[in-house]
Write a protein that holds these residues in place. Structure first.
Motif, PDB file in Angstrom:
ATOM      1  N   ILE A  10      35.998  25.558  33.441  1.00  9.72           N
ATOM      2  CA  ILE A  10      36.406  25.897  34.812  1.00  9.72           C
ATOM      3  C   ILE A  10      35.353  25.377  35.786  1.00  9.72           C
ATOM      4  O   ILE A  10      34.171  25.702  35.661  1.00  9.72           O
ATOM      5  N   ASN A  11      35.794  24.574  36.755  1.00 10.37           N
ATOM      6  CA  ASN A  11      34.861  24.097  37.770  1.00 10.37           C
ATOM      7  C   ASN A  11      34.817  25.068  38.948  1.00 10.37           C
ATOM      8  O   ASN A  11      35.530  26.073  38.981  1.00 10.37           O
ATOM      9  N   ARG A  12      33.997  24.767  39.927  1.00 13.91           N
ATOM     10  CA  ARG A  12      33.753  25.680  41.035  1.00 13.91           C
ATOM     11  C   ARG A  12      35.025  25.978  41.828  1.00 13.91           C
ATOM     12  O   ARG A  12      35.324  27.135  42.147  1.00 13.91           O
ATOM     13  N   LYS A  13      35.783  24.936  42.157  1.00 10.94           N
ATOM     14  CA  LYS A  13      36.991  25.140  42.964  1.00 10.94           C
ATOM     15  C   LYS A  13      38.014  25.991  42.221  1.00 10.94           C
ATOM     16  O   LYS A  13      38.674  26.856  42.807  1.00 10.94           O
ATOM     17  N   THR A  14      38.150  25.761  40.926  1.00  6.14           N
ATOM     18  CA  THR A  14      39.097  26.547  40.126  1.00  6.14           C
ATOM     19  C   THR A  14      38.641  27.994  40.009  1.00  6.14           C
ATOM     20  O   THR A  14      39.447  28.926  40.067  1.00  6.14           O
ATOM     21  N   LEU A  15      37.334  28.191  39.849  1.00  4.37           N
ATOM     22  CA  LEU A  15      36.785  29.547  39.788  1.00  4.37           C
ATOM     23  C   LEU A  15      37.123  30.314  41.067  1.00  4.37           C
ATOM     24  O   LEU A  15      37.594  31.460  41.020  1.00  4.37           O
ATOM     25  N   LEU A  16      36.893  29.702  42.216  1.00 10.27           N
ATOM     26  CA  LEU A  16      37.193  30.352  43.484  1.00 10.27           C
ATOM     27  C   LEU A  16      38.691  30.621  43.624  1.00 10.27           C
ATOM     28  O   LEU A  16      39.101  31.651  44.174  1.00 10.27           O
ATOM     29  N   GLN A  17      39.506  29.717  43.106  1.00  4.77           N
ATOM     30  CA  GLN A  17      40.963  29.917  43.146  1.00  4.77           C
ATOM     31  C   GLN A  17      41.360  31.168  42.367  1.00  4.77           C
ATOM     32  O   GLN A  17      42.122  32.011  42.858  1.00  4.77           O
ATOM     33  N   TYR A  18      40.824  31.307  41.141  1.00  9.85           N
ATOM     34  CA  TYR A  18      41.182  32.455  40.304  1.00  9.85           C
ATOM     35  C   TYR A  18      40.675  33.767  40.909  1.00  9.85           C
ATOM     36  O   TYR A  18      41.360  34.793  40.854  1.00  9.85           O
ATOM     37  N   VAL A  34      41.171  27.401  28.310  1.00  6.44           N
ATOM     38  CA  VAL A  34      41.341  27.482  29.761  1.00  6.44           C
ATOM     39  C   VAL A  34      41.976  28.805  30.148  1.00  6.44           C
ATOM     40  O   VAL A  34      41.537  29.473  31.089  1.00  6.44           O
ATOM     41  N   ARG A  35      42.977  29.216  29.396  1.00  3.34           N
ATOM     42  CA  ARG A  35      43.672  30.458  29.747  1.00  3.34           C
ATOM     43  C   ARG A  35      42.807  31.692  29.517  1.00  3.34           C
ATOM     44  O   ARG A  35      42.826  32.620  30.323  1.00  3.34           O
ATOM     45  N   ILE A  36      42.050  31.715  28.424  1.00  7.88           N
ATOM     46  CA  ILE A  36      41.193  32.893  28.201  1.00  7.88           C
ATOM     47  C   ILE A  36      40.076  32.914  29.234  1.00  7.88           C
ATOM     48  O   ILE A  36      39.673  33.986  29.709  1.00  7.88           O
ATOM     49  N   ALA A  37      39.562  31.754  29.631  1.00  8.76           N
ATOM     50  CA  ALA A  37      38.533  31.704  30.667  1.00  8.76           C
ATOM     51  C   ALA A  37      39.090  32.207  31.991  1.00  8.76           C
ATOM     52  O   ALA A  37      38.434  32.976  32.709  1.00  8.76           O
ATOM     53  N   LYS A  38      40.293  31.782  32.326  1.00 12.97           N
ATOM     54  CA  LYS A  38      40.933  32.248  33.568  1.00 12.97           C
ATOM     55  C   LYS A  38      41.057  33.765  33.565  1.00 12.97           C
ATOM     56  O   LYS A  38      40.743  34.436  34.563  1.00 12.97           O
ATOM     57  N   GLU A  39      41.492  34.346  32.461  1.00 15.92           N
ATOM     58  CA  GLU A  39      41.689  35.789  32.403  1.00 15.92           C
ATOM     59  C   GLU A  39      40.364  36.540  32.452  1.00 15.92           C
ATOM     60  O   GLU A  39      40.292  37.635  33.010  1.00 15.92           O
ATOM     61  N   PHE A  40      39.321  35.968  31.865  1.00 15.78           N
ATOM     62  CA  PHE A  40      38.027  36.645  31.939  1.00 15.78           C
ATOM     63  C   PHE A  40      37.500  36.636  33.374  1.00 15.78           C
ATOM     64  O   PHE A  40      36.926  37.629  33.838  1.00 15.78           O
ATOM     65  N   VAL A  41      37.691  35.537  34.083  1.00 15.25           N
ATOM     66  CA  VAL A  41      37.284  35.482  35.493  1.00 15.25           C
ATOM     67  C   VAL A  41      38.018  36.549  36.295  1.00 15.25           C
ATOM     68  O   VAL A  41      37.418  37.259  37.114  1.00 15.25           O
ATOM     69  N   LYS A  42      39.301  36.706  36.050  1.00 16.13           N
ATOM     70  CA  LYS A  42      40.084  37.702  36.783  1.00 16.13           C
ATOM     71  C   LYS A  42      39.662  39.121  36.404  1.00 16.13           C
ATOM     72  O   LYS A  42      39.580  40.008  37.265  1.00 16.13           O
ATOM     73  N   PHE A  43      39.404  39.339  35.132  1.00 17.36           N
ATOM     74  CA  PHE A  43      38.911  40.646  34.682  1.00 17.36           C
ATOM     75  C   PHE A  43      37.564  40.953  35.318  1.00 17.36           C
ATOM     76  O   PHE A  43      37.316  42.070  35.790  1.00 17.36           O
ATOM     77  N   ASN A  44      36.687  39.975  35.341  1.00 16.89           N
ATOM     78  CA  ASN A  44      35.382  40.113  35.973  1.00 16.89           C
ATOM     79  C   ASN A  44      35.533  40.532  37.435  1.00 16.89           C
ATOM     80  O   ASN A  44      34.822  41.414  37.931  1.00 16.89           O
ATOM     81  N   GLU A  45      36.490  39.924  38.109  1.00 15.43           N
ATOM     82  CA  GLU A  45      36.718  40.220  39.524  1.00 15.43           C
ATOM     83  C   GLU A  45      37.255  41.636  39.722  1.00 15.43           C
ATOM     84  O   GLU A  45      36.821  42.359  40.618  1.00 15.43           O
ATOM     85  N   ARG A  46      38.191  42.061  38.876  1.00 18.64           N
ATOM     86  CA  ARG A  46      38.753  43.411  39.005  1.00 18.64           C
ATOM     87  C   ARG A  46      37.681  44.473  38.829  1.00 18.64           C
ATOM     88  O   ARG A  46      37.616  45.446  39.582  1.00 18.64           O
TER      89      ARG A  46
END
Length: 344
Positions: free
Chosen positions: A257-265, A180-192
């Motif tokens: 990661i579900n849709r709502k969590t993705l949008l949150q990150y 979960v944590r590595i997925a969260k960080e990849f989503v944030k990296f993707n966004e940056r």
């Protein structure tokens, strides 16, 4: 998806003035071209005996002592503003050269004589695309970047971490990995990367830093290659999720990661970037003013990117952007306007 060879863009007088104003220039005892005076080389192999695409340079005996002294001086400039009194116990263990990619870097290995601890830094040609990418990363990401320029030479600090391709191969299936944590960080990296329009984040162009927490592990994904700052014409080249060698991480993200969590990150990361944007607005604006005057891509790629962004956001203002610098400014402004729109 990515151009096979990006052209070199020289640093303009305006960019050089910006770098001087913000302490990114210094006099160096050595230039990039001085390191090209080798007489032979041999391949650098990894622990499994595979070619790393780096070569260790062999220099004439009469050059070695002077080169090593100059490189230690550069390391001192990078780490202690040139104070050599605390660097007398350091020596240059190896000078490696990479022919893969656009920047043809030299990687310098510096070793502490007392305890054999080592560090690296890089000597590269000062390409304007890379300098803009480094500055935008320094201003808008959670990480600071240490580099400086002298004439046509760029000196960069080494960014430590596990290369993304190695992480995917050797760590992604580990039972101790907090998915979960590595997925969260990849989503944030993707966004940056997307907000800054930093492209070519294939798995070997970023690193993953693992930090032990009091209960578990934390992760940080950091870009280490900035040559493709605002160069390509396709919008998706600025989204690491669309590179096939990142598919294992993307699949992991989809599972945990579900849709709502993705949008949150995504919103969390944009909010943090917007705060840095406002906090460093004067410096960022100075950079963008210079960037808007510069040529960073071809007319065809520039036209393609502004059209794709205009179509995706349904925002005709992108069509008024005359160059990549203007597109970057508009994309930042649009991304931080209400911290939206977000993508799934």
């Amino acid at each position: 998806m990515i151009s096979k060879k990006k052209p070199y863009f020289a640093i303009s007088p305006e960019l050089r003035q910006y770098l001087h104003q913000y302490g990114r220039t210094t006099d160096l005892p050595l230039r990039y071209d001085d390191l090209l005076r080798h007489q032979d080389s041999f391949p650098v192999l990894d622990a499994q005996g595979k070619d790393t695409l780096w070569e260790t340079m062999i220099y004439p005996q009469y050059l070695i002592e002077e080169l090593h002294k100059q490189l230690v001086t550069i390391y001192a400039l990078l780490k202690t503003d040139g104070d050599l009194t605390v660097m007398e116990h350091l020596y240059i263990d190896r000078i490696d050269y990479c022919t893969f990619g656009n920047s043809f870097p030299f990687r310098i290995r510096v070793v502490n004589h007392y305890n054999d601890n080592y560090d690296h830094f890089y000597v590269k040609r000062a390409d304007a695309s890379r300098v803009y990418g480094l500055e935008l990363e320094h201003i808008l990401s959670p990480d600071r970047i240490n580099f400086f320029v002298h004439q046509e030479t760029l000196i960069e600090e080494h960014i430590t971490g596990i290369p993304g391709d190695v992480f995917i191969k050797d760590y992604a299936q580990s039972p101790t990995l907090n998915r979960v944590r590595i997925a969260k960080e990849f989503v944030k990296f993707n966004e940056r990367c997307y907000v800054k329009l930093l492209g070519d984040m294939r798995s070997y162009n970023y690193v993953i830093i693992i930090t032990s927490d009091f209960e578990d592990q934390q992760y940080r994904v950091r870009a280490i290659d900035f040559d493709q700052q605002a160069y390509e014409g396709r919008r998706i080249t600025y989204l690491p999720q669309f590179f096939k060698d990142n598919n294992p991480i993307v699949a992991l993200c989809s599972k945990v990661i579900n849709r709502k969590t993705l949008l949150q990150y995504q919103q969390e990361e944009r909010t943090l970037m917007a705060r840095r944007y406002r906090g460093a607005y004067e410096r960022l604006n100075d950079l963008l003013v210079v960037m808007e005057q510069d040529t960073l891509s071809t007319p065809q790629k520039t036209e393609q990117l502004r059209q794709e962004l205009a179509d995706f956001y349904k925002e005709s203002a992108f069509l008024q952007c005359e160059g990549m610098g203007a597109i970057v400014r508009k994309h930042l402004e649009y991304s931080f306007s209400g911290i939206k729109p977000l993508r799934v």
